[in-house]
Write an enzyme that holds these catalytic residues in place. Structure first.
Site, PDB file in Angstrom:
ATOM      1  N   GLY A  55       0.847  -1.184   0.000  1.00 43.87           N
ATOM      2  CA  GLY A  55       0.000   0.000   0.000  1.00 43.87           C
ATOM      3  C   GLY A  55       0.882   1.233   0.000  1.00 43.87           C
ATOM      4  O   GLY A  55       2.032   1.183   0.454  1.00 43.87           O
ATOM      5  N   GLN A  77       3.145   9.861   0.889  1.00 45.26           N
ATOM      6  CA  GLN A  77       4.398   9.102   0.872  1.00 45.26           C
ATOM      7  C   GLN A  77       5.205   9.339  -0.404  1.00 45.26           C
ATOM      8  O   GLN A  77       6.343   8.879  -0.507  1.00 45.26           O
ATOM      9  CB  GLN A  77       4.131   7.609   1.049  1.00 45.26           C
ATOM     10  CG  GLN A  77       3.652   7.246   2.449  1.00 45.26           C
ATOM     11  CD  GLN A  77       3.498   5.755   2.600  1.00 45.26           C
ATOM     12  OE1 GLN A  77       2.476   5.185   2.234  1.00 45.26           O
ATOM     13  NE2 GLN A  77       4.522   5.113   3.142  1.00 45.26           N
ATOM     14  N   HIS A  92      -2.074   7.235   7.301  1.00 42.72           N
ATOM     15  CA  HIS A  92      -1.112   8.111   6.619  1.00 42.72           C
ATOM     16  C   HIS A  92      -1.776   9.412   6.185  1.00 42.72           C
ATOM     17  O   HIS A  92      -1.230  10.509   6.384  1.00 42.72           O
ATOM     18  CB  HIS A  92      -0.542   7.422   5.383  1.00 42.72           C
ATOM     19  CG  HIS A  92       0.720   6.666   5.631  1.00 42.72           C
ATOM     20  ND1 HIS A  92       1.855   7.247   6.178  1.00 42.72           N
ATOM     21  CD2 HIS A  92       1.046   5.369   5.397  1.00 42.72           C
ATOM     22  CE1 HIS A  92       2.814   6.334   6.267  1.00 42.72           C
ATOM     23  NE2 HIS A  92       2.343   5.193   5.801  1.00 42.72           N
ATOM     24  N   CYS A 138       6.540  -0.027   7.424  1.00 39.84           N
ATOM     25  CA  CYS A 138       6.116   1.125   6.633  1.00 39.84           C
ATOM     26  C   CYS A 138       7.227   1.515   5.670  1.00 39.84           C
ATOM     27  O   CYS A 138       8.402   1.568   6.059  1.00 39.84           O
ATOM     28  CB  CYS A 138       5.783   2.294   7.559  1.00 39.84           C
ATOM     29  SG  CYS A 138       5.235   3.785   6.689  1.00 39.84           S
ATOM     30  N   LEU A 139       6.858   1.809   4.424  1.00 37.83           N
ATOM     31  CA  LEU A 139       7.849   2.226   3.432  1.00 37.83           C
ATOM     32  C   LEU A 139       8.506   3.547   3.811  1.00 37.83           C
ATOM     33  O   LEU A 139       9.627   3.834   3.381  1.00 37.83           O
ATOM     34  CB  LEU A 139       7.190   2.358   2.053  1.00 37.83           C
ATOM     35  CG  LEU A 139       6.545   1.087   1.495  1.00 37.83           C
ATOM     36  CD1 LEU A 139       5.973   1.354   0.109  1.00 37.83           C
ATOM     37  CD2 LEU A 139       7.528  -0.071   1.468  1.00 37.83           C
ATOM     38  N   HIS A 156      -3.871   1.295   7.800  1.00 38.49           N
ATOM     39  CA  HIS A 156      -2.521   1.869   7.763  1.00 38.49           C
ATOM     40  C   HIS A 156      -2.455   3.032   6.779  1.00 38.49           C
ATOM     41  O   HIS A 156      -1.929   4.110   7.108  1.00 38.49           O
ATOM     42  CB  HIS A 156      -1.536   0.760   7.363  1.00 38.49           C
ATOM     43  CG  HIS A 156      -0.110   1.189   7.297  1.00 38.49           C
ATOM     44  ND1 HIS A 156       0.833   0.785   8.222  1.00 38.49           N
ATOM     45  CD2 HIS A 156       0.558   1.978   6.412  1.00 38.49           C
ATOM     46  CE1 HIS A 156       2.005   1.311   7.913  1.00 38.49           C
ATOM     47  NE2 HIS A 156       1.872   2.037   6.815  1.00 38.49           N
ATOM     48  N   GLU A 157      -2.994   2.832   5.559  1.00 37.60           N
ATOM     49  CA  GLU A 157      -2.917   3.888   4.545  1.00 37.60           C
ATOM     50  C   GLU A 157      -3.832   5.062   4.888  1.00 37.60           C
ATOM     51  O   GLU A 157      -3.475   6.225   4.655  1.00 37.60           O
ATOM     52  CB  GLU A 157      -3.256   3.312   3.161  1.00 37.60           C
ATOM     53  CG  GLU A 157      -2.374   2.161   2.719  1.00 37.60           C
ATOM     54  CD  GLU A 157      -0.889   2.449   2.815  1.00 37.60           C
ATOM     55  OE1 GLU A 157      -0.469   3.612   2.656  1.00 37.60           O
ATOM     56  OE2 GLU A 157      -0.121   1.501   3.075  1.00 37.60           O
TER      57      GLU A 157
END
Length: 218
Positions: A71, A76, A165, A119-120, A161-162
């Site tokens: 995701g 991001q 963000h 997380c990226l 999670h997204e």
């Protein structure tokens, strides 16, 4: 391979391993913890059906592919808009692919699940985190058509999670100060290897490389 693929909520046949969006898109730099765009709520999408929005979705899919994520939220890649993309396969072999503008999460039931989450934008480490097991996600696609999905388990975790963000919250904001400190320490050690891997995959997929700062702004 996934036995079933669900794209934008509908089952499809013969879906490619690499989505067409990722093929078309260019790779963008993934923003990292400490950058302002990650730490405040994003603006709602108000203009739908634009070439800019379609291009952004393509670029986000390409970036998610190179970063080996499931995701990715718009902030991001440095864009202050409530939009995320996803591409994940659950343990039962179902692949879910899509994008959502202006997501809203409704928790369904009281059951929670603890799983390691990463997380990226915090490249490298992960930590166990409780989240609700079942949610409903509502929002719109890039054409402005309404979306509503019930999700559980891994898919529900991704959606939460997204959406977090886009509300200016990272998963490390949901853990203890001690755990957060450990995660950031681990990130400092693991980050170079993660970025080398992204550079390698960028070349493998024939994409233009992106530059990262020597040190994150943490």
């Amino acid at each position: 391979m996934a036995s079933t693929t669900i794209v934008q909520g509908a089952e499809v046949a013969d879906y490619p391993t690499i989505p067409a969006e990722a093929d078309r898109g260019r790779v963008l730099r993934v923003t990292e913890v400490g950058e302002d765009v990650l730490h405040h709520p994003c603006r709602p999408v108000t203009e739908f059906g634009t070439e800019e929005l379609r291009t952004l979705v393509d670029d986000m899919f390409a970036t998610m592919l190179i970063a080996e994520g499931v995701g990715l939220a718009a902030n991001q890649v440095g864009v202050d808009l409530k939009l995320f993309v996803y591409d994940l396969t659950t343990d039962d072999g179902v692949r879910y692919v899509g994008h959502v503008c202006n997501p809203v999460i409704e928790v369904l039931g009281e059951e929670t699940e603890e799983i390691e989450e990463g997380c990226l934008s915090v490249p490298g480490p992960g930590v166990d985190l409780f989240r609700p097991l079942q949610v409903r996600l509502t929002g719109a696609d890039i054409e402005g058509e309404p979306l509503s999905y019930a999700a559980e388990g891994y898919l529900a975790r991704c959606f939460q999670h997204e959406s977090d963000h886009l509300n200016g919250r990272l998963y490390i904001d949901l853990i203890s100060k001690r755990s957060r400190k450990r995660v950031l320490k681990d990130m400092a050690e693991l980050r170079p290897e993660v970025l080398d891997r992204r550079a390698e995959l960028t070349t493998t997929h024939g994409k233009e490389p992106v530059a990262y700062p020597d040190q994150p702004n943490v």
